[in-house]
Structure formats: C-alpha cells, structure tokens
Design a protein around this motif. Structure first.
Motif, PDB file in Angstrom:
ATOM      1  N   SER A  28      43.847  36.904  29.966  1.00  0.00           N
ATOM      2  CA  SER A  28      43.773  37.870  28.876  1.00  0.00           C
ATOM      3  C   SER A  28      42.616  38.844  29.109  1.00  0.00           C
ATOM      4  CB  SER A  28      43.573  37.145  27.542  1.00  0.00           C
ATOM      5  OG  SER A  28      42.374  36.392  27.550  1.00  0.00           O
ATOM      6  N   GLY A  29      42.844  40.064  28.680  1.00  0.00           N
ATOM      7  CA  GLY A  29      41.805  41.078  28.801  1.00  0.00           C
ATOM      8  C   GLY A  29      41.712  41.724  30.163  1.00  0.00           C
ATOM      9  N   VAL A  30      42.630  41.380  31.074  1.00  0.00           N
ATOM     10  CA  VAL A  30      42.624  41.948  32.408  1.00  0.00           C
ATOM     11  C   VAL A  30      43.918  42.744  32.604  1.00  0.00           C
ATOM     12  CG1 VAL A  30      42.494  41.481  34.883  1.00  0.00           C
ATOM     13  CG2 VAL A  30      41.289  39.993  33.254  1.00  0.00           C
ATOM     14  N   GLU A  31      43.808  43.993  32.999  1.00  0.00           N
ATOM     15  CA  GLU A  31      45.008  44.813  33.223  1.00  0.00           C
ATOM     16  C   GLU A  31      45.620  44.476  34.580  1.00  0.00           C
ATOM     17  OE1 GLU A  31      46.543  49.475  33.244  1.00  0.00           O
ATOM     18  OE2 GLU A  31      44.399  49.016  33.130  1.00  0.00           O
ATOM     19  N   GLN A  78      46.286  45.538  41.569  1.00  0.00           N
ATOM     20  CA  GLN A  78      45.402  45.022  40.519  1.00  0.00           C
ATOM     21  C   GLN A  78      45.408  43.496  40.491  1.00  0.00           C
ATOM     22  OE1 GLN A  78      47.263  47.068  37.226  1.00  0.00           O
ATOM     23  NE2 GLN A  78      45.561  48.526  37.049  1.00  0.00           N
ATOM     24  N   THR A  79      46.583  42.913  40.645  1.00  0.00           N
ATOM     25  CA  THR A  79      46.701  41.464  40.554  1.00  0.00           C
ATOM     26  C   THR A  79      45.994  40.778  41.717  1.00  0.00           C
ATOM     27  OG1 THR A  79      48.836  41.784  39.459  1.00  0.00           O
ATOM     28  CG2 THR A  79      48.342  39.572  40.275  1.00  0.00           C
ATOM     29  N   MET A  80      46.186  41.304  42.931  1.00  0.00           N
ATOM     30  CA  MET A  80      45.517  40.710  44.081  1.00  0.00           C
ATOM     31  C   MET A  80      44.004  40.923  44.006  1.00  0.00           C
ATOM     32  SD  MET A  80      46.012  38.852  46.709  1.00  0.00           S
ATOM     33  CE  MET A  80      47.797  38.949  46.787  1.00  0.00           C
ATOM     34  N   ALA A  81      43.583  42.082  43.527  1.00  0.00           N
ATOM     35  CA  ALA A  81      42.146  42.330  43.386  1.00  0.00           C
ATOM     36  C   ALA A  81      41.526  41.327  42.419  1.00  0.00           C
ATOM     37  CB  ALA A  81      41.903  43.756  42.899  1.00  0.00           C
ATOM     38  N   HIS A  82      42.243  41.023  41.324  1.00  0.00           N
ATOM     39  CA  HIS A  82      41.716  40.051  40.360  1.00  0.00           C
ATOM     40  C   HIS A  82      41.654  38.662  40.993  1.00  0.00           C
ATOM     41  CE1 HIS A  82      40.835  38.072  36.610  1.00  0.00           C
ATOM     42  NE2 HIS A  82      41.912  37.311  36.722  1.00  0.00           N
ATOM     43  N   ALA A  83      42.683  38.296  41.755  1.00  0.00           N
ATOM     44  CA  ALA A  83      42.677  36.987  42.411  1.00  0.00           C
ATOM     45  C   ALA A  83      41.488  36.851  43.359  1.00  0.00           C
ATOM     46  CB  ALA A  83      43.993  36.784  43.165  1.00  0.00           C
ATOM     47  N   LEU A  84      41.208  37.916  44.112  1.00  0.00           N
ATOM     48  CA  LEU A  84      40.060  37.861  45.034  1.00  0.00           C
ATOM     49  C   LEU A  84      38.736  37.825  44.283  1.00  0.00           C
ATOM     50  CD1 LEU A  84      40.128  37.781  48.183  1.00  0.00           C
ATOM     51  CD2 LEU A  84      42.284  38.461  47.150  1.00  0.00           C
ATOM     52  N   GLU A  85      38.673  38.440  43.107  1.00  0.00           N
ATOM     53  CA  GLU A  85      37.457  38.343  42.305  1.00  0.00           C
ATOM     54  C   GLU A  85      37.213  36.894  41.880  1.00  0.00           C
ATOM     55  OE1 GLU A  85      37.916  40.990  39.038  1.00  0.00           O
ATOM     56  OE2 GLU A  85      37.756  42.815  40.252  1.00  0.00           O
ATOM     57  N   LEU A  86      38.294  36.183  41.532  1.00  0.00           N
ATOM     58  CA  LEU A  86      38.158  34.764  41.182  1.00  0.00           C
ATOM     59  C   LEU A  86      37.666  33.964  42.380  1.00  0.00           C
ATOM     60  CD1 LEU A  86      41.459  34.251  39.133  1.00  0.00           C
ATOM     61  CD2 LEU A  86      39.142  34.542  38.236  1.00  0.00           C
ATOM     62  N   VAL A  87      38.179  34.297  43.554  1.00  0.00           N
ATOM     63  CA  VAL A  87      37.744  33.607  44.773  1.00  0.00           C
ATOM     64  C   VAL A  87      36.264  33.871  45.029  1.00  0.00           C
ATOM     65  CG1 VAL A  87      37.981  33.581  47.291  1.00  0.00           C
ATOM     66  CG2 VAL A  87      40.026  33.543  45.826  1.00  0.00           C
TER      67      VAL A  87
END
Length: 384
Positions: free
Chosen positions: A141-144, A150-159
């Motif tokens: 939630s709260g993530v576009e 965008q989705t892969m960038a968010h996954a790498l941020e989690l990593v």
C-alpha cells in the motif's frame, strides 16, 4: 563461491509442432554435468521454468528429476517463476522440496534471501518472481505500481533495504525485459506496453550480480547484469546463437569473474533458400538431413505439396515459405484492367493466374484443360 546462471527452460514447449522434452532432457543432463564438473555452489533458474501456465503431466517428472540431480551434485538450487509459469502450480510443492531446493513464487518473500556462506562470509541470493503490476500492487500500500519498471524498482528497493541490514555479498535472480536488450521477434512473450515496462539498468544497482531471465539469447548489459538465455533454440530466428549458461564467481569483495559455458545443441537450425527442384536435388544442400530446416523456395509460382516433397530429403523440415526470387514489374496494367480487356472467359482466367502467380499465366496443359471445361459448360447451358 560459484554460481551457475540459467533460465527459460520452457519445459513443454514445442518447436513447429514437434515435442522438445527429450531434447531438453539431454541438454539439462549436460547442464547437471557442468555443475558437478565446476563444483558449483548455487544454481539459479531465472524464470519460465515451464512454457505454459498449465503444463502437461509429462513436464513435471523432467523438472523434479533435474532439480534432484542438481541438488545431488551438492549445489543449492534457487528457481523463480517467469511470465510463462503459473506461480501457483510451480510453487505448490515448494514446502515439500528438499532443503537444497528453493522455488520462489511468492512476491511477499522478496527481500528474504537464501543465504550461503563461504570462507569470505555470507552470500545472499534474492529471488524475485515475475511481477504483474495489476496483480501485485495491492501487496504494498502507498506505492505506485503501474508498470514493470515501477514494480521491479520497488522489488530491488526491498532487496537493498534488507541487504543494508544483513551486509555481505549478494545475487539477485529476476525475470523481466531490461533496457538495452535485443529480443528475437516472435520468441519472447511480450511483457511491455508501449515501452513503459522496460526496466532501466539503474534499477539493478547494488547486488554483486543480477541473473536475468526472459530473453532467449545470452546478453550482457553490464559486467554484473546478464541474460543467460534458453537452453534450446525455439525459433529459426535464433539459429547460430549459442546455448549455455553463465558461470559466475564471487570473491572476497564481490564479483570476481564470469565465464560462458556452452551447452550442446541437439539439432542445429538452418534456413535453405532456392528453387524447389534445387532444394530437392542440388548437392550444395547436402548435409542437412539431421538439421531443423526452414525452406524458402523461390519459384515464381507456388508449388504443389512442398512440405511433403522436402521432407523426403530433409526429414526434419519444420516450415516451408514461398518467397519468389523475382516479382513482375508493374507495367501499369492492373488486375482489374486485364480483366476488362479480356475477350472471353479463358482470358479472364488467364488474367487471374497472371495476378496470383506473380506474372506467370496458364501453361499449355492448363489452357487445354480450361478450354475443355469451358466448352463443357457451354454445351450444358445450350441443352438447358
């Protein structure tokens, strides 16, 4: 630590209607032998393990036998789901697998690595399953998340966030279309929309090596970001492109070396071009009886039953295409004009044959047959 990077097995895929399970089994056996020979510590399978979301029953034994054989070498196996896979089907037995085998299909596990240790400390392997933005955006939630980028960038941020706390070296396995790659038309299923879903190379900053899947040919986007490609050829557009995997070595401070390991090609692909009679008889086409053959015959007109005739010489002829060597130059007399200028039905038919045969009208034998049919019709009409 040594890592073998492979991807896109596509278990269950056919090649122009021909099954590929036996060929793939032989290639994967060779891959297992390479893992043993090079004392590989981790094998990464970066997505598209199966070719279909609903693979046939015959596909599952090949997967389970190969994973078990890899684990028997002493290597740890980390496989992720790709866009061809059903995450549910690929991952439903993951809890029952041997501890040496990890299948990553759950997006909520991104940022939780498989950790191994060598003499230089820990190495964290982060598996990222294929992420469809419309399906996974509700998880954060709260993530576009409207695009693959965008989705892969968010996954790498989690990593990166997890890695910052753990420390040590790291490997990421992911399945996506990265910027700068060259795809083979008609091979990789499209996962982009108007170019918006191309993942920029900068998204992969941080890990020591990024093992990508989705593109079927080996490609190097940087020293540390690569595609291994598929272990088999699945299109004539891939002819001549090597099949294999990357052998990656991590040293004390990160990436040390990357080496390409060739895999055998069970049946090479070749495209043969010439007149149909030449393809059938000319000695220059000798030596291709055990190859997958794409035949392009250049006769001015389509020939009868070309596939059956070609398969008498090339048993593995998979596709036949008619590509006339020359086309009739435009003389200004279009088809409609020729029809209007015809004096009788026989000339109308001849005009049609000239049009569809790239300039070649009826032969003498065909003219005789046409005249016979037209005369018979005239007699029948006179009697009516």
């Amino acid at each position: 630590m040594r890592i073998l990077h492979t991807s896109d097995w596509h278990i269950g895929r056919t090649f122009h209607g021909h099954p590929t399970l036996d060929a793939l089994r032989g290639v994967l056996d060779a891959l297992v032998a390479q893992v043993r020979e090079h004392a590989v510590d981790v094998v990464i399978v970066a997505g598209d393990v199966f070719d279909s979301a609903a693979p046939s029953a015959a596909c599952y034994p090949l997967l389970s036998q190969t994973l078990a054989a890899l684990a028997d070498t002493g290597a740890r196996v980390v496989a992720t789901s790709g866009n061809h896979d059903s995450a549910a089907r690929l991952g439903f037995q993951s809890a029952l697998l041997r501890e040496e085998i990890t299948v990553v299909t759950d997006p909520t596990t991104i940022g939780t690595p498989v950790t191994l240790t060598d003499e230089h400390g820990p190495v964290h392997v982060y598996g990222i399953p294929y992420l469809e933005p419309a399906i996974v955006r509700h998880l954060w939630s709260g993530v576009e998340l409207r695009s693959q980028a965008q989705t892969m960038a968010h996954a790498l941020e989690l990593v990166r966030a997890d890695l910052a706390e753990r420390g040590g070296r790291s490997i990421v396995a992911a399945h996506c279309f990265a910027a700068g790659v060259e795809a083979t038309p008609g091979v990789e299923r499209e996962i982009r929309q108007g170019g918006l879903d191309v993942v920029p190379l900068s998204a992969f900053d941080g890990p020591d090596y990024v093992a990508l899947g989705h593109i079927h040919g080996r490609q190097q986007l940087s020293d540390r970001v690569r595609y291994a490609g598929a272990p088999l050829h699945y299109s004539f557009g891939e002819a001549g492109k090597p099949r294999g995997s990357w052998l990656v070595e991590l040293g004390a401070t990160g990436l040390s070396s990357v080496e390409w390991l060739e895999l055998p090609v069970p049946r090479p692909l070749v495209t043969l071009r010439g007149r149909l009679d030449d393809l059938l008889d000319d000695q220059r086409f000798d030596g291709h009886d055990e190859h997958w053959v794409r035949a392009e015959y250049t006769d001015a007109t389509p020939q009868p039953d070309p596939m059956r005739r070609l398969q008498t010489r090339f048993p593995w002829c998979a596709t036949v295409v008619h590509l006339p060597h020359e086309t009739l130059p435009d003389d200004g007399a279009g088809y409609a004009r020729r029809v209007r200028a015809a004096r009788d039905d026989a000339e109308v038919i001849d005009a049609f044959l000239v049009h569809v045969r790239e300039g070649e009208g009826a032969s003498d034998a065909e003219r005789s047959l046409i005249r016979e049919v037209l005369d018979a019709r005239a007699v029948a009409e006179a009697r009516a």
